[in-house]
Motif scaffolding. Sequence first.
Motif, PDB file in Angstrom:
ATOM      1  N   GLN A 162      -0.825 -41.373  12.811  1.00  0.00           N
ATOM      2  CA  GLN A 162      -0.164 -40.885  14.016  1.00  0.00           C
ATOM      3  C   GLN A 162       0.870 -39.821  13.668  1.00  0.00           C
ATOM      4  O   GLN A 162       1.001 -38.822  14.373  1.00  0.00           O
ATOM      5  N   LEU A 163       1.598 -40.026  12.589  1.00  0.00           N
ATOM      6  CA  LEU A 163       2.596 -39.047  12.161  1.00  0.00           C
ATOM      7  C   LEU A 163       1.931 -37.725  11.807  1.00  0.00           C
ATOM      8  O   LEU A 163       2.375 -36.664  12.243  1.00  0.00           O
ATOM      9  N   GLU A 164       0.868 -37.789  11.046  1.00  0.00           N
ATOM     10  CA  GLU A 164       0.142 -36.567  10.693  1.00  0.00           C
ATOM     11  C   GLU A 164      -0.415 -35.895  11.951  1.00  0.00           C
ATOM     12  O   GLU A 164      -0.400 -34.670  12.059  1.00  0.00           O
ATOM     13  N   GLY A 165      -0.899 -36.696  12.887  1.00  0.00           N
ATOM     14  CA  GLY A 165      -1.420 -36.154  14.141  1.00  0.00           C
ATOM     15  C   GLY A 165      -0.346 -35.415  14.924  1.00  0.00           C
ATOM     16  O   GLY A 165      -0.604 -34.359  15.510  1.00  0.00           O
ATOM     17  N   LYS A 166       0.871 -35.958  14.941  1.00  0.00           N
ATOM     18  CA  LYS A 166       1.985 -35.291  15.640  1.00  0.00           C
ATOM     19  C   LYS A 166       2.282 -33.942  14.987  1.00  0.00           C
ATOM     20  O   LYS A 166       2.518 -32.954  15.678  1.00  0.00           O
ATOM     21  N   LEU A 167       2.273 -33.893  13.652  1.00  0.00           N
ATOM     22  CA  LEU A 167       2.530 -32.629  12.950  1.00  0.00           C
ATOM     23  C   LEU A 167       1.415 -31.622  13.231  1.00  0.00           C
ATOM     24  O   LEU A 167       1.681 -30.434  13.422  1.00  0.00           O
ATOM     25  N   GLN A 168       0.182 -32.094  13.284  1.00  0.00           N
ATOM     26  CA  GLN A 168      -0.935 -31.207  13.590  1.00  0.00           C
ATOM     27  C   GLN A 168      -0.814 -30.664  15.004  1.00  0.00           C
ATOM     28  O   GLN A 168      -0.962 -29.458  15.229  1.00  0.00           O
ATOM     29  N   LYS A 203       1.839 -30.584  17.160  1.00  0.00           N
ATOM     30  CA  LYS A 203       3.057 -29.861  17.522  1.00  0.00           C
ATOM     31  C   LYS A 203       3.217 -28.560  16.739  1.00  0.00           C
ATOM     32  O   LYS A 203       3.761 -27.594  17.247  1.00  0.00           O
ATOM     33  N   TYR A 204       2.740 -28.548  15.479  1.00  0.00           N
ATOM     34  CA  TYR A 204       2.982 -27.394  14.619  1.00  0.00           C
ATOM     35  C   TYR A 204       1.716 -26.655  14.195  1.00  0.00           C
ATOM     36  O   TYR A 204       1.785 -25.715  13.406  1.00  0.00           O
ATOM     37  N   GLY A 205       0.559 -27.073  14.687  1.00  0.00           N
ATOM     38  CA  GLY A 205      -0.683 -26.381  14.382  1.00  0.00           C
ATOM     39  C   GLY A 205      -1.106 -26.481  12.927  1.00  0.00           C
ATOM     40  O   GLY A 205      -1.802 -25.621  12.415  1.00  0.00           O
ATOM     41  N   LYS A 206      -0.692 -27.555  12.276  1.00  0.00           N
ATOM     42  CA  LYS A 206      -1.064 -27.749  10.872  1.00  0.00           C
ATOM     43  C   LYS A 206      -2.466 -28.342  10.781  1.00  0.00           C
ATOM     44  O   LYS A 206      -2.912 -29.035  11.691  1.00  0.00           O
ATOM     45  N   THR A 207      -3.132 -28.062   9.671  1.00  0.00           N
ATOM     46  CA  THR A 207      -4.417 -28.698   9.429  1.00  0.00           C
ATOM     47  C   THR A 207      -4.156 -30.130   8.981  1.00  0.00           C
ATOM     48  O   THR A 207      -3.030 -30.491   8.621  1.00  0.00           O
ATOM     49  N   LYS A 208      -5.202 -30.933   8.991  1.00  0.00           N
ATOM     50  CA  LYS A 208      -5.063 -32.330   8.556  1.00  0.00           C
ATOM     51  C   LYS A 208      -4.554 -32.389   7.116  1.00  0.00           C
ATOM     52  O   LYS A 208      -3.686 -33.189   6.795  1.00  0.00           O
ATOM     53  N   ASP A 209      -5.082 -31.528   6.269  1.00  0.00           N
ATOM     54  CA  ASP A 209      -4.670 -31.506   4.864  1.00  0.00           C
ATOM     55  C   ASP A 209      -3.203 -31.084   4.721  1.00  0.00           C
ATOM     56  O   ASP A 209      -2.461 -31.661   3.930  1.00  0.00           O
ATOM     57  N   GLU A 210      -2.788 -30.080   5.485  1.00  0.00           N
ATOM     58  CA  GLU A 210      -1.394 -29.633   5.443  1.00  0.00           C
ATOM     59  C   GLU A 210      -0.446 -30.743   5.901  1.00  0.00           C
ATOM     60  O   GLU A 210       0.596 -30.977   5.283  1.00  0.00           O
TER      61      GLU A 210
END
Length: 65
Positions: A38-44, A46-53
């Motif tokens: 969920q944390l990684e999903g929020k970063l993706q 909100k900030y347009g990051k890839t899953k790996d990023e």
Amino acid sequence: MDSDRIEGKWTELKGKLREQYGDLTDDEIEEARGNREQLEGKLQQKYGKTKDEARKEVDRMLDSI
């Protein structure tokens, strides 16, 4: 193990998230509440990051605690 690390260091991790990602609201941070995916999903989201990023960002923050 990884989720245990996040849950165990959640308070410290929340502080790091607030410092680095000021656009994340407290509610969004609490929604993730120790759940790495969920944390990684929020970063993706909100900030347009890839899953790996997003994964690398979470790893980096955990390593710095």
